[in-house]
Design an enzyme around this catalytic site. Structure first.
Site, short mmCIF file in Angstrom:
data_model
loop_
_atom_site.label_atom_id
_atom_site.label_comp_id
_atom_site.label_asym_id
_atom_site.label_seq_id
_atom_site.Cartn_x
_atom_site.Cartn_y
_atom_site.Cartn_z
N GLY A 217 41.25 45.47 42.39
CA GLY A 217 40.64 46.72 42.49
C GLY A 217 39.15 46.57 42.65
O GLY A 217 38.58 47.27 41.80
N HIS A 218 38.74 46.19 43.71
CA HIS A 218 37.49 46.23 44.05
C HIS A 218 37.65 45.46 45.48
O HIS A 218 38.67 45.07 46.16
CB HIS A 218 36.70 45.19 43.13
CG HIS A 218 37.37 43.74 42.97
ND1 HIS A 218 38.15 43.33 41.88
CD2 HIS A 218 37.67 42.75 43.90
CE1 HIS A 218 38.47 42.09 41.98
NE2 HIS A 218 38.35 41.72 43.28
N ALA A 219 36.35 45.45 46.15
CA ALA A 219 36.28 44.76 47.48
C ALA A 219 35.01 43.98 47.37
O ALA A 219 34.16 43.80 46.48
CB ALA A 219 36.03 46.19 48.44
N ARG A 264 41.20 45.56 47.45
CA ARG A 264 42.55 45.06 47.08
C ARG A 264 42.96 45.06 45.68
O ARG A 264 42.14 45.04 44.81
CB ARG A 264 42.63 43.47 47.69
CG ARG A 264 42.12 42.44 46.34
CD ARG A 264 40.61 42.65 46.27
NE ARG A 264 39.71 42.55 47.70
CZ ARG A 264 39.30 41.57 48.12
NH1 ARG A 264 39.72 39.92 47.78
NH2 ARG A 264 38.75 41.63 49.34
#
Ligand code: T46
Length: 302
Positions: A217-219, A264
């Site tokens: 839950g981040h890039a 992702r």
């Protein structure tokens, strides 16, 4: 968080305690080169599907140093320094054994579903192996004292790198990884810049993940990663801000490469799933984009 052992000395065989980050979404441990292990990582391999009763790796290396751990299940590592033998049982995924060069070692007593992870300081080189125990004892005793290895410096990483545009088609791909079949179990080996499209500087893994939890839950701004379901399965949803794609991972010889600038999310973890990640840089919080709005702003898509 459990404390990592900070004083790892090259050439001393020792059990190394890795950081364990407790989280209600599951646990995470990581190993950075020259920090948790006293060498630069050149190759990472994992051994799986080992039938009961098999013995792996009775040999020594002239130069190679390694770090061995059980990502799942348990097995014994038996080490001999030319004078005496010692046995270590590995059965926790946050503890491993550092094996210096010129150490005879074998692995045995593998439990069902055991998964062995090895970080190695060199590529595979048959000339580095000593496969005859008597020759090893002779050579080990000849070496009165081991000269300390030069400390290799890891490359400096810029904290925050300029943003670059990424599209799923270029920045993500599934990869079929090499699988070496053996009666004593299968092995997948990943060399820097060859099977892995970057140099692995850190390895981390997610485990004990409760059913229904999500990770990620981040890039990342700069980090490149290779994800492998070394045990069980999970799905990864990839998002470049315009387009989304979901990939299902369930095979220790299949990898998912994710480049920078991709959001992702990992979910649908099966019971006993272990997500192994080879990463191009040490952990750096400034490299994360953790807010989706900020991710979209960075991409100037709004
Ligand atoms: C990713 C997905 C697949 C460290 O201290 N060192 C490390 O090497 C890592 C990976 C994390 N951490 C700390 C940072 C947080 O305090 O561990 C905690 C949990 O990390 P995070 O919330 O980022 O965990 P995930 O599972 O959401 O994300 C991780 C990776 O961070 C990320 O790069 O792509 O796994």
């Amino acid at each position: 968080m459990e404390k990592a052992n900070q004083n790892i000395v090259a050439n001393n065989e020792q059990v190394i305690q890795l950081p364990k980050i407790f989280d209600e979404r599951g646990n995470l441990s990581f190993i950075e080169e020259l920090r948790h292990v006293p060498f630069a990582i050149e190759r990472v391999y994992w051994i799986y599907d080992v039938p009961g009763g098999e013995i792996r790796g009775a040999h020594a290396f002239r130069e190679q140093e390694e770090f061995i751990m059980a990502l799942s299940g348990s097995f014994d590592v038996v080490l001999h320094d030319g004078v005496e033998e010692r046995k270590y049982q590995l059965n926790r995924s946050y503890r491993g054994i550092y094996v210096p060069r010129m150490t005879w070692r074998r692995m045995e007593n593998f439990s069902t579903n055991s998964l062995c992870l090895v970080l190695s300081s060199t590529r595979y080189d048959e000339a580095d192996y000593i496969r005859d125990f008597d020759e090893f004892v002779f050579l080990a005793r000849q070496e009165k004292s081991f000269s300390p290895l030069e400390k290799k410096n890891a490359e400096a990483i810029p904290l925050v790198t300029p943003y670059r545009e990424s599209r799923l088609a270029d920045a993500c791909r599934t990869m079929t990884l090499p699988k070496i079949h053996n009666r004593a179990g299968n092995l997948t080996a990943m060399n820097n810049w060859t099977e892995v499209p970057f140099a692995t500087r850190r390895v981390y893994y997610l485990y004990d993940i409760p059913c229904g939890e999500q990770r990620g839950g981040h890039a990342h701004r700069q980090l490149e990663q290779l994800l492998v379901a070394v045990s069980g399965s999970f799905s990864v949803t990839l998002d470049d801000g315009r387009e989304k794609r979901t990939v299902f991972l369930n095979n220790p010889s299949q990898g998912l490469y994710i480049g920078p600038g991709i959001w992702r999310t990992l979910e649908n973890f099966s019971s006993g799933a272990v997500c192994l990640v080879l990463a191009s840089h040490p952990y750096e919080e400034d490299d994360y984009i953790r807010e989706y709005d900020q991710f979209i702003e960075c991409k100037c898509l709004k």
